[in-house]
Design a protein around this motif. Sequence first.
Motif, PDB file in Angstrom:
ATOM      1  N   VAL A   1      89.963  35.217  -1.490  1.00  0.00           N
ATOM      2  CA  VAL A   1      89.632  36.528  -2.062  1.00  0.00           C
ATOM      3  C   VAL A   1      90.709  36.923  -3.059  1.00  0.00           C
ATOM      4  N   THR A   2      90.322  37.179  -4.308  1.00  0.00           N
ATOM      5  CA  THR A   2      91.308  37.469  -5.351  1.00  0.00           C
ATOM      6  C   THR A   2      90.991  38.718  -6.169  1.00  0.00           C
ATOM      7  N   ALA A   3      89.855  39.381  -5.913  1.00  0.00           N
ATOM      8  CA  ALA A   3      89.401  40.483  -6.757  1.00  0.00           C
ATOM      9  C   ALA A   3      90.400  41.624  -6.821  1.00  0.00           C
ATOM     10  N   HIS A   4      90.936  42.020  -5.661  1.00  0.00           N
ATOM     11  CA  HIS A   4      91.851  43.171  -5.648  1.00  0.00           C
ATOM     12  C   HIS A   4      93.113  42.880  -6.455  1.00  0.00           C
TER      13      HIS A   4
ATOM     14  N   VAL B   1      89.419  33.670 -14.285  1.00  0.00           N
ATOM     15  CA  VAL B   1      88.307  32.731 -14.115  1.00  0.00           C
ATOM     16  C   VAL B   1      88.803  31.287 -14.037  1.00  0.00           C
ATOM     17  N   LEU B   2      89.909  30.989 -14.708  1.00  0.00           N
ATOM     18  CA  LEU B   2      90.488  29.650 -14.585  1.00  0.00           C
ATOM     19  C   LEU B   2      91.011  29.406 -13.175  1.00  0.00           C
ATOM     20  N   SER B   3      91.623  30.415 -12.597  1.00  0.00           N
ATOM     21  CA  SER B   3      92.240  30.250 -11.277  1.00  0.00           C
ATOM     22  C   SER B   3      91.205  30.073 -10.172  1.00  0.00           C
ATOM     23  N   ILE B   4      89.996  30.605 -10.369  1.00  0.00           N
ATOM     24  CA  ILE B   4      88.961  30.500  -9.329  1.00  0.00           C
ATOM     25  C   ILE B   4      87.856  29.535  -9.733  1.00  0.00           C
TER      26      ILE B   4
ATOM     27  N   ALA C   1      81.388  39.367 -12.579  1.00  0.00           N
ATOM     28  CA  ALA C   1      80.383  38.710 -11.736  1.00  0.00           C
ATOM     29  C   ALA C   1      80.994  37.707 -10.765  1.00  0.00           C
ATOM     30  N   ALA C   2      82.201  37.236 -11.054  1.00  0.00           N
ATOM     31  CA  ALA C   2      82.812  36.197 -10.218  1.00  0.00           C
ATOM     32  C   ALA C   2      82.928  36.636  -8.768  1.00  0.00           C
ATOM     33  N   GLU C   3      83.356  37.880  -8.544  1.00  0.00           N
ATOM     34  CA  GLU C   3      83.471  38.401  -7.188  1.00  0.00           C
ATOM     35  C   GLU C   3      82.772  39.755  -7.053  1.00  0.00           C
ATOM     36  N   VAL C   4      81.732  39.942  -7.857  1.00  0.00           N
ATOM     37  CA  VAL C   4      80.859  41.125  -7.808  1.00  0.00           C
ATOM     38  C   VAL C   4      81.679  42.412  -7.894  1.00  0.00           C
ATOM     39  N   ILE C   5      82.426  42.555  -8.977  1.00  0.00           N
ATOM     40  CA  ILE C   5      83.194  43.767  -9.240  1.00  0.00           C
ATOM     41  C   ILE C   5      82.335  44.689 -10.102  1.00  0.00           C
TER      42      ILE C   5
END
Length: 477
Positions: free
Chosen positions: A277-280, A343-346, A399-403
Amino acid sequence: MSRPFSVNVAWIAASSLVENVTSILIFFLVARIVGTEAFGIAAMAFAFLFVGEFLVRDTVTEAIIERQTLEEGRLEATFAVLFGVALLVVLTLCLLAPLIARLYGEPDVAPLLMAGSPAILFIGASGVSTALLRRGQEFRTLAIRDALAVVVGGLVCLALALGGFGAWSLIAQRAVQVGTSATLSIVAAGWVPRRVPTKSEFALVRGLGPSVVLLRTTSLIITQTPTVALGYFANPVAVGLYALAFRLIEIVSRLAVFPLRGVAQSALADLRRRTGVTAHFFLDVTQITALLSFTAFAGLAVIAKPAVLLVIGPDWIGAAEILPYLCFAGAVNSLVAIQEAYVLSIDYLRRFLYAGMIEAAIGIPLIAVAATYGLTAAAAAVLARSLIAFYFRTRVARAAEVISWSRYMSNLATPFVVAVGMALAVGLWGEVVDGHAGDLVVVATSILLGTVCAVGLVVVVMPDTATRVLNLVRRRE
């Protein structure tokens, strides 16, 4: 955001400070010595040299940072592919140099381009070593490397400029800087290929690597479109003025954004490996980036004219006239830079790449048409392209983590308020002292006032962020 992250950011920030102070001093001295036309001709060559560099730098090596584990043979295969691509790029640039010079109508571009292209081989040779240092979060080593490379290259450039070598001094600076950086990376990482990779090991380079190559190519097309368009439709002076203004934007970006972006990608990749999990964390970094970049670019836009007159002289005043447009675009692009690291990191790159292609496709005709109307129109087109592209890029990153849009934009609202408040205060001060003080006094007092206003506004309108930054520095785990 743990203490190791803050320490790494501090090292990169310190390195960027040394690099940019050195770069600024040498850059303005050399610009004064060589003049706008020679500077513009060198910029024409760099437009294609940078495309070659970015095809090699941080492309297929990104998987070394992102992968959970490093398979046997991945490093050797990556080295072979990267150096092979570097060699192909150098040969291509040398073959195309006469054609590129004819395209510009400037024959001096061809020898500059051919002489500068071999530096790309150094990037290819050191790519795996640099990636290993980044994977291990050895940012202290990278910071020292970058600072030394800039100082050595800058001193060579200044010596040659004083010796009357004109545009050649800038080409030599790049070659020496890249060569020094590559040598230090290889020594620090302590890795060299020990065997020829097998056919199956070459297959490991597939996946993220080719997509990153396309991303870097697209980014360079986006960055260099104004230089090429002005070179074709205008003249070397217009190119020189744009190159100077863009260089100022680049310096601010390296001071305000590069430390966060460089460390954030490695930290996000590590966080993803551990938690998924990385969004925050991404949103936290986005807000701090917005705060730093919005205020820095707003301040530069407000003091553009006296700053250019002070440090480089009235011959370059045209650069000050387009700086506000480029500052606005720079603030937007700073957010895109963090999105790219995210986006590169995930490993969520493909759709982000498509968004970049849309930006390039929109920008080429838009800026080409605008360039026929002059430098200011071209700068305005650059800003328009950035604003249009920001929507597509942000949509993909969210969209990657639905933000949600509201969650993302709320992180930008208070930094925007801080930047606007600071800019208004500095702008009013400029009106008060206009005609009553020299450029040095105006610039110095404006920077001091802007800093005080920005810090005060952060404490008032962003108390949680101020506390979070303090905790970031103090935390031990």
